[in-house]
Design an enzyme around this catalytic site. Structure first.
Site, PDB file in Angstrom:
ATOM      1  N   HIS A  13       0.638  -1.146   0.005  1.00  0.00           N
ATOM      2  CA  HIS A  13       0.014   0.035   0.056  1.00  0.00           C
ATOM      3  C   HIS A  13       0.760   1.095   0.009  1.00  0.00           C
ATOM      4  O   HIS A  13       1.899   1.227   0.789  1.00  0.00           O
ATOM      5  CB  HIS A  13      -0.863   0.037   1.148  1.00  0.00           C
ATOM      6  CG  HIS A  13      -1.783   1.379   1.396  1.00  0.00           C
ATOM      7  ND1 HIS A  13      -1.437   2.073   2.418  1.00  0.00           N
ATOM      8  CD2 HIS A  13      -2.398   2.072   0.534  1.00  0.00           C
ATOM      9  CE1 HIS A  13      -2.141   3.185   2.314  1.00  0.00           C
ATOM     10  NE2 HIS A  13      -3.001   3.160   1.195  1.00  0.00           N
ATOM     11  N   SER A  14       0.773   2.164  -0.832  1.00  0.00           N
ATOM     12  CA  SER A  14       1.550   3.584  -0.896  1.00  0.00           C
ATOM     13  C   SER A  14       2.836   3.382  -0.985  1.00  0.00           C
ATOM     14  O   SER A  14       3.402   2.765  -1.891  1.00  0.00           O
ATOM     15  CB  SER A  14       0.751   4.274   0.166  1.00  0.00           C
ATOM     16  OG  SER A  14       1.221   5.633   0.251  1.00  0.00           O
ATOM     17  N   MET A  15       3.381   3.869  -0.087  1.00  0.00           N
ATOM     18  CA  MET A  15       5.065   3.606  -0.029  1.00  0.00           C
ATOM     19  C   MET A  15       5.396   2.160  -0.080  1.00  0.00           C
ATOM     20  O   MET A  15       6.313   1.521  -0.889  1.00  0.00           O
ATOM     21  CB  MET A  15       5.587   3.975   1.134  1.00  0.00           C
ATOM     22  CG  MET A  15       7.072   4.046   1.515  1.00  0.00           C
ATOM     23  SD  MET A  15       7.737   4.696   2.909  1.00  0.00           S
ATOM     24  CE  MET A  15       7.600   3.324   3.726  1.00  0.00           C
ATOM     25  N   HIS A  64      -7.350   7.073   0.081  1.00  0.00           N
ATOM     26  CA  HIS A  64      -6.086   6.317  -0.013  1.00  0.00           C
ATOM     27  C   HIS A  64      -5.940   5.036   0.691  1.00  0.00           C
ATOM     28  O   HIS A  64      -5.208   4.144   0.464  1.00  0.00           O
ATOM     29  CB  HIS A  64      -5.135   7.224   0.533  1.00  0.00           C
ATOM     30  CG  HIS A  64      -3.658   6.893   0.133  1.00  0.00           C
ATOM     31  ND1 HIS A  64      -3.152   6.530  -0.915  1.00  0.00           N
ATOM     32  CD2 HIS A  64      -2.632   6.693   1.427  1.00  0.00           C
ATOM     33  CE1 HIS A  64      -1.882   6.241  -0.692  1.00  0.00           C
ATOM     34  NE2 HIS A  64      -1.582   6.343   0.468  1.00  0.00           N
TER      35      HIS A  64
END
Length: 287
Positions: free
Chosen positions: A101-103, A263
């Site tokens: 997820h994300s980073m 997000h």
């Protein structure tokens, strides 16, 4: 919400990391990687909904219950890539998949691009490439990063008199989340200190990057990925406004789906977690 997992500590050659283990021991090996300033609890809703997987959900270095980098160390994104590879080595996994997820999604892409022989599949949630920087801005960005490092000794992490105040702050933080999501992240991310509670995260995580990949570097890693990729984009997430995303994905054999939510759609509520699981379960079960 009831979640069944095993808490473990992984003693790598260079650092000790904490992790949650989900799923059957003989399931498909998957290493799950959270986003910046989050922790392993980001997968608390999603992981139990994924079928037939042995998931190692890490607290990345400097986050959650994992060790911080040694004094003088930094948190370059490629250092996380090395950590993940060492985790796979500890489990004896020559081939494994990544759920990011994300980073964590960005770290997954870097590893899959650099060592395609090791990565079986990529399941990515609202993340693909890091923030980039071009050569002409590099001297200025390095100067800003050096000044921030010098000023770090005088900065103090916030202290919250009650956990509820920390939860409220996290709800409004980077990548705003629901109250339940903030409670899950705060439950693992806080520690008691005189006067209340503060975050376990290493203060160095908030420092600006001294050096960034260029757009060409980032694109090269994406194009070097050889395994199947399932990318879930959040309709109210952080990637929808990312310039050049359509062009970057054009012509690539990635499965891309856009789902309602922010997000942290996989953590904010059960419905969002289920919708992400409905994308990833067929993906992991495919031959």
């Amino acid at each position: 919400m009831s979640t069944s997992f095993e808490e473990v500590r992984l003693r790598l050659p260079h650092i000790e990391l904490a992790a949650h283990l989900f799923g059957p021991e003989d399931g498909q090996p998957v290493i799950a990687l959270h986003g910046w300033l989050d922790n392993a609890m980001t997968f608390a809703r999603l992981a139990p909904k994924l079928q037939g997987l042995r998931i190692v959900a890490l607290d990345l270095a400097g986050h959650g219950h994992s060790d911080h980098r040694p004094a003088g160390g930094s948190y370059a994104i490629w250092d996380y890539v090395h950590d993940v590879l060492q985790v796979a080595e500890q489990f004896g996994w020559q081939r494994f998949s990544l759920l990011g997820h994300s980073m964590g999604a960005i770290v997954s892409v870097l590893l899959a691009g650099a060592m395609p022989q090791r990565v079986e599949r990529l399941a990515l949630i609202d993340g693909l490439i890091p923030y980039t920087g071009e050569a002409d801005t590099a001297p200025t960005k390095l100067g800003e990063a050096l000044l921030a490092q010098l000023a770090l000794a005088d900065k103090r992490k916030p202290v919250y008199a009650q956990i509820e105040r920390a939860v409220a702050a996290r709800m409004q933080g980077v990548g705003a989340v629901s109250r339940e999501a903030a409670e899950l992240l705060a439950g693992r991310g806080l520690m008691p200190v005189p006067g209340g509670y503060t975050w376990r995260t290493d203060a160095r995580l908030t420092l600006p990057s001294p050096l960034r990949l260029t757009k060409a570097h980032a694109a090269a890693f994406v194009h070097a990925v050889q395994c199947p990729v399932s990318l879930v984009l959040a309709e109210q997430g952080m990637m929808q406004a990312q310039s050049g995303l359509t062009e970057l994905l054009a012509g690539l054999p990635f499965s891309v789906q856009s789902l309602p939510g922010g997000h942290h759609l996989h953590l904010d509520d059960e419905a969002g977690a289920q919708s992400v699981a409905d994308c990833f379960n067929p993906f992991f079960l495919a031959p």
